[in-house]
Write a protein that holds these residues in place. Sequence first.
Motif, PDB file in Angstrom:
ATOM      1  N   VAL A  94       0.193 -14.948  15.340  1.00 26.09           N
ATOM      2  CA  VAL A  94      -0.515 -14.444  16.515  1.00 26.09           C
ATOM      3  C   VAL A  94       0.445 -13.611  17.360  1.00 26.09           C
ATOM      4  O   VAL A  94       1.564 -14.047  17.645  1.00 26.09           O
ATOM      5  CB  VAL A  94      -1.059 -15.618  17.370  1.00 26.09           C
ATOM      6  N   ASN A  95      -0.008 -12.432  17.776  1.00 27.72           N
ATOM      7  CA  ASN A  95       0.848 -11.583  18.616  1.00 27.72           C
ATOM      8  C   ASN A  95       0.054 -11.020  19.787  1.00 27.72           C
ATOM      9  O   ASN A  95      -0.828 -10.179  19.621  1.00 27.72           O
ATOM     10  CB  ASN A  95       1.440 -10.439  17.802  1.00 27.72           C
ATOM     11  N   THR A  96       0.359 -11.531  20.993  1.00 24.43           N
ATOM     12  CA  THR A  96      -0.179 -10.958  22.224  1.00 24.43           C
ATOM     13  C   THR A  96       0.960 -10.455  23.099  1.00 24.43           C
ATOM     14  O   THR A  96       0.781 -10.239  24.304  1.00 24.43           O
ATOM     15  CB  THR A  96      -1.013 -12.000  23.007  1.00 24.43           C
ATOM     16  N   ALA A  97       2.137 -10.272  22.499  1.00 26.88           N
ATOM     17  CA  ALA A  97       3.323  -9.830  23.242  1.00 26.88           C
ATOM     18  C   ALA A  97       3.465  -8.313  23.145  1.00 26.88           C
ATOM     19  O   ALA A  97       2.902  -7.576  23.948  1.00 26.88           O
ATOM     20  CB  ALA A  97       4.561 -10.548  22.721  1.00 26.88           C
ATOM     21  N   ARG A  98       4.205  -7.842  22.139  1.00 27.68           N
ATOM     22  CA  ARG A  98       4.360  -6.415  21.893  1.00 27.68           C
ATOM     23  C   ARG A  98       4.384  -6.179  20.385  1.00 27.68           C
ATOM     24  O   ARG A  98       4.989  -6.952  19.624  1.00 27.68           O
ATOM     25  CB  ARG A  98       5.654  -5.878  22.517  1.00 27.68           C
ATOM     26  N   GLY A  99       3.748  -5.094  19.947  1.00 31.46           N
ATOM     27  CA  GLY A  99       3.593  -4.830  18.526  1.00 31.46           C
ATOM     28  C   GLY A  99       4.907  -4.615  17.803  1.00 31.46           C
ATOM     29  O   GLY A  99       5.051  -4.992  16.634  1.00 31.46           O
ATOM     30  N   GLY A 100       5.884  -4.009  18.493  1.00 34.29           N
ATOM     31  CA  GLY A 100       7.146  -3.694  17.857  1.00 34.29           C
ATOM     32  C   GLY A 100       7.999  -4.891  17.505  1.00 34.29           C
ATOM     33  O   GLY A 100       9.024  -4.750  16.821  1.00 34.29           O
ATOM     34  N   ILE A 101       7.602  -6.077  17.942  1.00 32.67           N
ATOM     35  CA  ILE A 101       8.341  -7.294  17.575  1.00 32.67           C
ATOM     36  C   ILE A 101       8.177  -7.574  16.081  1.00 32.67           C
ATOM     37  O   ILE A 101       9.055  -8.153  15.451  1.00 32.67           O
ATOM     38  CB  ILE A 101       7.845  -8.488  18.425  1.00 32.67           C
ATOM     39  N   ILE A 102       7.048  -7.140  15.521  1.00 36.74           N
ATOM     40  CA  ILE A 102       6.766  -7.348  14.091  1.00 36.74           C
ATOM     41  C   ILE A 102       7.049  -6.059  13.323  1.00 36.74           C
ATOM     42  O   ILE A 102       6.678  -4.971  13.763  1.00 36.74           O
ATOM     43  CB  ILE A 102       5.307  -7.772  13.881  1.00 36.74           C
ATOM     44  N   ASP A 103       7.687  -6.192  12.184  1.00 36.85           N
ATOM     45  CA  ASP A 103       7.892  -5.059  11.272  1.00 36.85           C
ATOM     46  C   ASP A 103       6.587  -4.863  10.504  1.00 36.85           C
ATOM     47  O   ASP A 103       6.326  -5.530   9.505  1.00 36.85           O
ATOM     48  CB  ASP A 103       9.052  -5.356  10.328  1.00 36.85           C
ATOM     49  N   THR A 104       5.768  -3.940  11.000  1.00 44.01           N
ATOM     50  CA  THR A 104       4.432  -3.750  10.432  1.00 44.01           C
ATOM     51  C   THR A 104       4.488  -3.315   8.975  1.00 44.01           C
ATOM     52  O   THR A 104       3.695  -3.775   8.140  1.00 44.01           O
ATOM     53  CB  THR A 104       3.645  -2.711  11.258  1.00 44.01           C
ATOM     54  N   ALA A 105       5.407  -2.421   8.656  1.00 46.46           N
ATOM     55  CA  ALA A 105       5.510  -1.934   7.277  1.00 46.46           C
ATOM     56  C   ALA A 105       5.829  -3.071   6.319  1.00 46.46           C
ATOM     57  O   ALA A 105       5.250  -3.177   5.226  1.00 46.46           O
ATOM     58  CB  ALA A 105       6.569  -0.838   7.186  1.00 46.46           C
ATOM     59  N   ALA A 106       6.763  -3.949   6.722  1.00 48.32           N
ATOM     60  CA  ALA A 106       7.106  -5.088   5.876  1.00 48.32           C
ATOM     61  C   ALA A 106       5.925  -6.041   5.733  1.00 48.32           C
ATOM     62  O   ALA A 106       5.663  -6.570   4.650  1.00 48.32           O
ATOM     63  CB  ALA A 106       8.313  -5.818   6.463  1.00 48.32           C
ATOM     64  N   LEU A 107       5.199  -6.263   6.830  1.00 45.52           N
ATOM     65  CA  LEU A 107       4.034  -7.151   6.795  1.00 45.52           C
ATOM     66  C   LEU A 107       2.981  -6.628   5.818  1.00 45.52           C
ATOM     67  O   LEU A 107       2.482  -7.385   4.971  1.00 45.52           O
ATOM     68  CB  LEU A 107       3.440  -7.263   8.197  1.00 45.52           C
ATOM     69  N   ILE A 108       2.671  -5.349   5.898  1.00 49.97           N
ATOM     70  CA  ILE A 108       1.662  -4.759   5.006  1.00 49.97           C
ATOM     71  C   ILE A 108       2.120  -4.838   3.553  1.00 49.97           C
ATOM     72  O   ILE A 108       1.341  -5.200   2.662  1.00 49.97           O
ATOM     73  CB  ILE A 108       1.369  -3.303   5.426  1.00 49.97           C
ATOM     74  N   ARG A 109       3.369  -4.525   3.324  1.00 53.75           N
ATOM     75  CA  ARG A 109       3.887  -4.548   1.947  1.00 53.75           C
ATOM     76  C   ARG A 109       3.807  -5.943   1.344  1.00 53.75           C
ATOM     77  O   ARG A 109       3.359  -6.113   0.198  1.00 53.75           O
ATOM     78  CB  ARG A 109       5.335  -4.052   1.943  1.00 53.75           C
TER      79      ARG A 109
END
Length: 356
Positions: free
Chosen positions: A254-269
């Motif tokens: 769950v993320n209600t903080a800031r999107g840049g905390i998660i590596d989106t590219a790594a998550l999708i991959r």
Amino acid sequence: MKGSTPTVYLASPVFREIADNPRVSVKFKFMINKVWSNLNTVARVVTAESRFPSLAEMKKAIEENEADFIGCHIGHRVPEEIVSIASIKGVATSNVGWNHIHLHPGVLVTNTPGVLAGTTADYTISLILSNLRNIVGLNNYLWEGKWGPDERWDLDRHITKNTENLTYGILGLGEIGREVVKRVAPWGIHIAYHDIFQSLEMEEKYPNLTYYEDVEQLFKISDIVSLHIPLDESTHHFVGERLLRLMRPRALLVNTARGGIIDTAALIRLLKTKEISIHLAFDVFEEEPIPPATLQAFREILSERPDLRFIFTPHTATGDADTRARMSATMLSNLNAMVHSTSVRDIKELNLIPPL
């Protein structure tokens, strides 16, 4: 040339106009109008004509008016070329996050802590329960006409999971993290948390709250992980491939903080290659609005992996009318304080980034 009266540049007319919103309580309408009047008494207030002026428009207005202070929110990027303008002395944002503002030596930056923590905590819990019980999916199922006459209630139909016997992991026990704990502690579930500081006071108050010094262990043992840390250089992509791989199968991120905390590219991959199997509940994204290509990538994952549940909302966790009004009033009040100030003592009550 301007006179001796300080000039405040507001990057949007919304900071006053929100008082006209019918959903805002009379108390907070009055609060905004009062602080607005006070600000206009002590400063020359220049307001952008549109709610989202371009960088060039902001720069032109600030330079032409020799603005001393800027009022903004997260939708307004205030980069180095703005804060380095010679006349600028301070920037006030109506958000608690400040990653949209470049921190420049000699320029004060204030935010609005304490205003939105409870509202964001409520929204976080709403996302968790909606995902665990698949409320969005079941709602769509019904409205799409899939609940037909041949489908009767049965013991093993539409089975989901409630909070009982789960471990809830919290990354960051700041204002919002603490509000989340206050709300979920009565559920009786095990709450694990990681922060740069351990809070013995919170642990004493909530016996089912446990500190984990090792963030990797937190990700390993949690059925739910919610993020409540600020975004800065040290936390950018903090939740990357290493931590994502540690999450339990069918755990919820769950993320209600800031999107840049998660590596989106790594998550999708990792989701595409089926190296991880986790549910998602996001209100914030690395790029906002979420790019069509990113959204399409998540759509494709869901089409291939219908067992996963993704709930995405458009950065609206603080979207309670009175909370947004308080955010505006607090930002305007912070500008008032900076305009009035003649020394550091005058602004010691403000939340400054970084602290003096």
